[in-house]
Design an enzyme around this catalytic site. Structure first.
Site, PDB file in Angstrom:
ATOM      1  N   ARG A  75      11.001  -5.533   7.826  1.00  0.00           N
ATOM      2  CA  ARG A  75      10.926  -6.851   7.199  1.00  0.00           C
ATOM      3  C   ARG A  75      12.185  -7.255   6.443  1.00  0.00           C
ATOM      4  O   ARG A  75      12.403  -8.442   6.218  1.00  0.00           O
ATOM      5  CB  ARG A  75       9.693  -6.978   6.292  1.00  0.00           C
ATOM      6  CG  ARG A  75       9.729  -6.105   5.069  1.00  0.00           C
ATOM      7  CD  ARG A  75       8.426  -6.214   4.293  1.00  0.00           C
ATOM      8  NE  ARG A  75       8.292  -7.500   3.595  1.00  0.00           N
ATOM      9  CZ  ARG A  75       7.375  -7.736   2.655  1.00  0.00           C
ATOM     10  NH1 ARG A  75       6.505  -6.789   2.317  1.00  0.00           N
ATOM     11  NH2 ARG A  75       7.318  -8.895   2.061  1.00  0.00           N
ATOM     12  N   ASP A 128       6.897  -2.606   7.515  1.00  0.00           N
ATOM     13  CA  ASP A 128       7.681  -2.593   6.272  1.00  0.00           C
ATOM     14  C   ASP A 128       9.131  -2.187   6.535  1.00  0.00           C
ATOM     15  O   ASP A 128      10.028  -2.583   5.800  1.00  0.00           O
ATOM     16  CB  ASP A 128       7.073  -1.611   5.257  1.00  0.00           C
ATOM     17  CG  ASP A 128       5.911  -2.240   4.492  1.00  0.00           C
ATOM     18  OD1 ASP A 128       5.869  -3.487   4.384  1.00  0.00           O
ATOM     19  OD2 ASP A 128       5.049  -1.486   4.020  1.00  0.00           O
ATOM     20  N   HIS A 133      -1.924  -8.508  -2.380  1.00  0.00           N
ATOM     21  CA  HIS A 133      -1.352  -9.175  -1.199  1.00  0.00           C
ATOM     22  C   HIS A 133      -2.066 -10.486  -0.909  1.00  0.00           C
ATOM     23  O   HIS A 133      -1.805 -11.139   0.095  1.00  0.00           O
ATOM     24  CB  HIS A 133      -1.394  -8.255   0.024  1.00  0.00           C
ATOM     25  CG  HIS A 133      -0.279  -7.269   0.031  1.00  0.00           C
ATOM     26  ND1 HIS A 133       0.780  -7.323   0.901  1.00  0.00           N
ATOM     27  CD2 HIS A 133      -0.031  -6.213  -0.786  1.00  0.00           C
ATOM     28  CE1 HIS A 133       1.618  -6.344   0.647  1.00  0.00           C
ATOM     29  NE2 HIS A 133       1.156  -5.644  -0.376  1.00  0.00           N
ATOM     30  N   TRP A 151       0.824  -1.206   0.000  1.00  0.00           N
ATOM     31  CA  TRP A 151       0.000   0.000   0.000  1.00  0.00           C
ATOM     32  C   TRP A 151       0.857   1.255   0.000  1.00  0.00           C
ATOM     33  O   TRP A 151       0.303   2.343   0.075  1.00  0.00           O
ATOM     34  CB  TRP A 151      -0.946   0.073   1.209  1.00  0.00           C
ATOM     35  CG  TRP A 151      -2.297  -0.575   1.107  1.00  0.00           C
ATOM     36  CD1 TRP A 151      -2.910  -1.260   2.104  1.00  0.00           C
ATOM     37  CD2 TRP A 151      -3.259  -0.558   0.015  1.00  0.00           C
ATOM     38  NE1 TRP A 151      -4.155  -1.682   1.676  1.00  0.00           N
ATOM     39  CE2 TRP A 151      -4.385  -1.275   0.417  1.00  0.00           C
ATOM     40  CE3 TRP A 151      -3.233  -0.013  -1.285  1.00  0.00           C
ATOM     41  CZ2 TRP A 151      -5.495  -1.472  -0.412  1.00  0.00           C
ATOM     42  CZ3 TRP A 151      -4.337  -0.213  -2.110  1.00  0.00           C
ATOM     43  CH2 TRP A 151      -5.449  -0.926  -1.662  1.00  0.00           C
ATOM     44  N   HIS A 162      -1.125   3.000   4.011  1.00  0.00           N
ATOM     45  CA  HIS A 162      -1.143   2.516   5.396  1.00  0.00           C
ATOM     46  C   HIS A 162      -1.443   3.631   6.387  1.00  0.00           C
ATOM     47  O   HIS A 162      -2.175   3.432   7.358  1.00  0.00           O
ATOM     48  CB  HIS A 162       0.201   1.870   5.742  1.00  0.00           C
ATOM     49  CG  HIS A 162       0.325   0.470   5.240  1.00  0.00           C
ATOM     50  ND1 HIS A 162      -0.362  -0.579   5.800  1.00  0.00           N
ATOM     51  CD2 HIS A 162       1.026  -0.051   4.214  1.00  0.00           C
ATOM     52  CE1 HIS A 162      -0.076  -1.693   5.147  1.00  0.00           C
ATOM     53  NE2 HIS A 162       0.758  -1.399   4.176  1.00  0.00           N
ATOM     54  N   HIS A 218       3.162 -10.624   5.424  1.00  0.00           N
ATOM     55  CA  HIS A 218       2.516  -9.480   4.765  1.00  0.00           C
ATOM     56  C   HIS A 218       1.511  -9.884   3.681  1.00  0.00           C
ATOM     57  O   HIS A 218       0.895  -9.019   3.082  1.00  0.00           O
ATOM     58  CB  HIS A 218       3.571  -8.568   4.126  1.00  0.00           C
ATOM     59  CG  HIS A 218       4.418  -7.835   5.124  1.00  0.00           C
ATOM     60  ND1 HIS A 218       4.379  -6.461   5.291  1.00  0.00           N
ATOM     61  CD2 HIS A 218       5.331  -8.280   6.027  1.00  0.00           C
ATOM     62  CE1 HIS A 218       5.239  -6.111   6.223  1.00  0.00           C
ATOM     63  NE2 HIS A 218       5.829  -7.187   6.694  1.00  0.00           N
ATOM     64  N   HIS A 221       2.309  -4.670  -8.927  1.00  0.00           N
ATOM     65  CA  HIS A 221       2.117  -4.595  -7.479  1.00  0.00           C
ATOM     66  C   HIS A 221       2.308  -3.156  -6.988  1.00  0.00           C
ATOM     67  O   HIS A 221       1.497  -2.629  -6.222  1.00  0.00           O
ATOM     68  CB  HIS A 221       3.117  -5.533  -6.780  1.00  0.00           C
ATOM     69  CG  HIS A 221       2.845  -5.695  -5.317  1.00  0.00           C
ATOM     70  ND1 HIS A 221       2.219  -6.789  -4.789  1.00  0.00           N
ATOM     71  CD2 HIS A 221       3.097  -4.882  -4.265  1.00  0.00           C
ATOM     72  CE1 HIS A 221       2.099  -6.653  -3.482  1.00  0.00           C
ATOM     73  NE2 HIS A 221       2.638  -5.503  -3.138  1.00  0.00           N
ATOM     74  N   ASP A 277      -0.092  -0.625  -4.955  1.00  0.00           N
ATOM     75  CA  ASP A 277       0.343  -0.162  -3.628  1.00  0.00           C
ATOM     76  C   ASP A 277       0.401   1.356  -3.557  1.00  0.00           C
ATOM     77  O   ASP A 277       0.014   1.947  -2.553  1.00  0.00           O
ATOM     78  CB  ASP A 277       1.770  -0.664  -3.341  1.00  0.00           C
ATOM     79  CG  ASP A 277       1.803  -1.970  -2.567  1.00  0.00           C
ATOM     80  OD1 ASP A 277       0.744  -2.459  -2.143  1.00  0.00           O
ATOM     81  OD2 ASP A 277       2.924  -2.491  -2.395  1.00  0.00           O
ATOM     82  N   HIS A 312      -0.624  -2.771  10.665  1.00  0.00           N
ATOM     83  CA  HIS A 312      -0.100  -2.860   9.297  1.00  0.00           C
ATOM     84  C   HIS A 312      -0.779  -3.967   8.493  1.00  0.00           C
ATOM     85  O   HIS A 312      -1.194  -3.747   7.342  1.00  0.00           O
ATOM     86  CB  HIS A 312       1.407  -3.118   9.347  1.00  0.00           C
ATOM     87  CG  HIS A 312       2.056  -3.072   8.003  1.00  0.00           C
ATOM     88  ND1 HIS A 312       2.459  -1.893   7.424  1.00  0.00           N
ATOM     89  CD2 HIS A 312       2.346  -4.052   7.119  1.00  0.00           C
ATOM     90  CE1 HIS A 312       2.984  -2.151   6.230  1.00  0.00           C
ATOM     91  NE2 HIS A 312       2.924  -3.464   6.021  1.00  0.00           N
ATOM     92  N   ASP A 361      -2.661  -4.335   4.736  1.00  0.00           N
ATOM     93  CA  ASP A 361      -2.210  -5.199   3.634  1.00  0.00           C
ATOM     94  C   ASP A 361      -3.286  -6.180   3.175  1.00  0.00           C
ATOM     95  O   ASP A 361      -3.378  -6.491   1.979  1.00  0.00           O
ATOM     96  CB  ASP A 361      -0.986  -6.017   4.074  1.00  0.00           C
ATOM     97  CG  ASP A 361       0.308  -5.244   3.930  1.00  0.00           C
ATOM     98  OD1 ASP A 361       0.303  -4.170   3.285  1.00  0.00           O
ATOM     99  OD2 ASP A 361       1.333  -5.711   4.462  1.00  0.00           O
TER     100      ASP A 361
END
Ligand code: NAG
Ligand code: NAG
Ligand code: NAG
Ligand code: NAG
Ligand code: NAG
Length: 299
Positions: free
Chosen positions: A68, A65, A146, A21, A26, A80, A169, A173, A136, A140
């Site tokens: 990760r 994020d 996702h 996103w 987010h 995620h 993607h 996002d 979060h 997602d």
């Protein structure tokens, strides 16, 4: 900060590693949620997150994020998403047994961190981590890519959008959400996110989402976080067939998505962000009231 040409090259490589996103989506989800939670919920989470400003949720919405790809946070990478092994546009649908990897997925992680935040025996820093992951992941789980295995959630599908090359993607996002509001300053997404969240909040309270939002909280079963989040993932995934890949993946490889694609995608993105924020508020309310009731019972 002005980016040097070298830095721009590096940044352009990043979307391969799904950022989810983007920060903007987010942060907007978090502000929508903070508009809807009960006052006792605000107080509870301001305590857990050690931040007594109105940005207490927004400020941690992208934390997951940021960890990760670190050594500490690597275990959380698979949390995620859930990669539905479906066959868009012919068949969509998430099946937990089939799609949740051994390393975990967004559905199992959502259940895990709900259990952990409710576990009074865990040290406070662990419950703070649980809160940050939940905030979060609830965002997602509302991003269709996702919940999809095709080309690793569209990361492996190159397209152009407005003449610029991205992977699919990243378009979902970041590019579509930011285009909806007419562009977002890279350094201060908080101001734009707050404004977008306030306008989505109005739409939920008394505008175009007033009717549909009545159904958004149906299917929430606090006693079964896994089933609840699986329902959300499955619903989100249905948009892969209808809106993300309506003609299948091959049809858009290296193609310009164009205006008509955007015009169908934007209302879905807008509704998904509103929905995620509204559901996040409901989930945080349930957590806070359960813990507050337990504490009252202990007195
Ligand atoms: C909740 O907090 C807001 C802002 O602090 C306040 O205006 C409102 O009256 C409170 N609502 C209740 C039900 O206490
Ligand atoms: C609360 O969060 C906001 C947003 O991240 C941040 O700007 C602010 O400094 C934080 N305040 C405290 C007391 O930590
Ligand atoms: C639950 O959360 C803990 C703490 O982050 C993590 O170590 C563990 O792998 C998670 N378990 C599952 C099944 O996601
Ligand atoms: C997508 O484009 C990148 C460069 O922008 C390239 O490295 C990659 O191989 C392309 N992927 C596919 C599947 O064509
Ligand atoms: C997923 O959605 C489909 C309809 O789109 C439905 O038939 C199926 O029962 C749902 N599965 C779950 C696990 O919610």
């Amino acid at each position: 900060m002005k980016l040097s040409p070298l830095a721009v090259g590096v940044v352009a490589l990043l979307p391969r590693f799904a950022t989810a996103w983007g920060g903007f989506g987010h942060i907007t989800v978090a502000y929508v949620a903070s508009n809807f939670v009960a006052n006792s919920t605000t107080a509870f989470f301001q305590g857990v997150l050690r931040n007594d400003t109105e940005d207490y949720l927004a400020g941690v919405a992208t934390w997951a994020d940021s960890v990760r790809y670190t050594q500490w946070g690597r275990f959380s990478g698979p949390f995620h998403f859930i990669d539905a092994e479906d066959n868009p546009p012919h068949k969509c649908g998430v099946k937990l047994e089939r799609d949740c990897s051994k390393q975990g997925c967004i559905v199992s992680a959502f259940a895990n961190y709900t259990v952990r935040i409710l576990d009074g025996r865990l040290p406070e820093p662990e419950r703070e981590i649980a809160a940050k992951f939940l905030i979060h992941f609830l965002g997602d789980i509302h991003q269709p890519l996702h919940t999809e295995h095709v080309a690793r959630g569209g990361n492996g599908i190159n397209v152009t959008f407005g003449g610029v090359k991205y992977n699919l993607h990243h378009v979902w996002d970041v590019e579509i959400p930011e285009k909806i509001v007419g562009g977002v300053g890279k350094e201060h997404p908080y101001t734009e996110a707050r404004q977008w969240a306030d306008s989505l909040t109005e739409e939920i309270r008394s505008g175009k989402f007033k009717a549909s939002s009545q159904s958004w909280r149906k299917g929430i079963k606090f006693s079964n976080p896994e089933l609840t989040s699986l329902g959300w993932a499955n619903e989100t995934n249905s948009y892969v067939c209808t809106t993300v890949l309506p003609l299948g993946p091959e049809a858009i490889v290296n193609q310009e998505l164009g205006t008509s694609y955007y015009e169908k995608a934007a209302p879905v993105v807008e509704a998904q962000i509103a929905k995620a924020g509204y559901r996040l508020a409901a989930w945080l309310d349930l957590i806070a009231s359960k813990i507050n009731n337990q504490m009252a019972g202990d007195l």
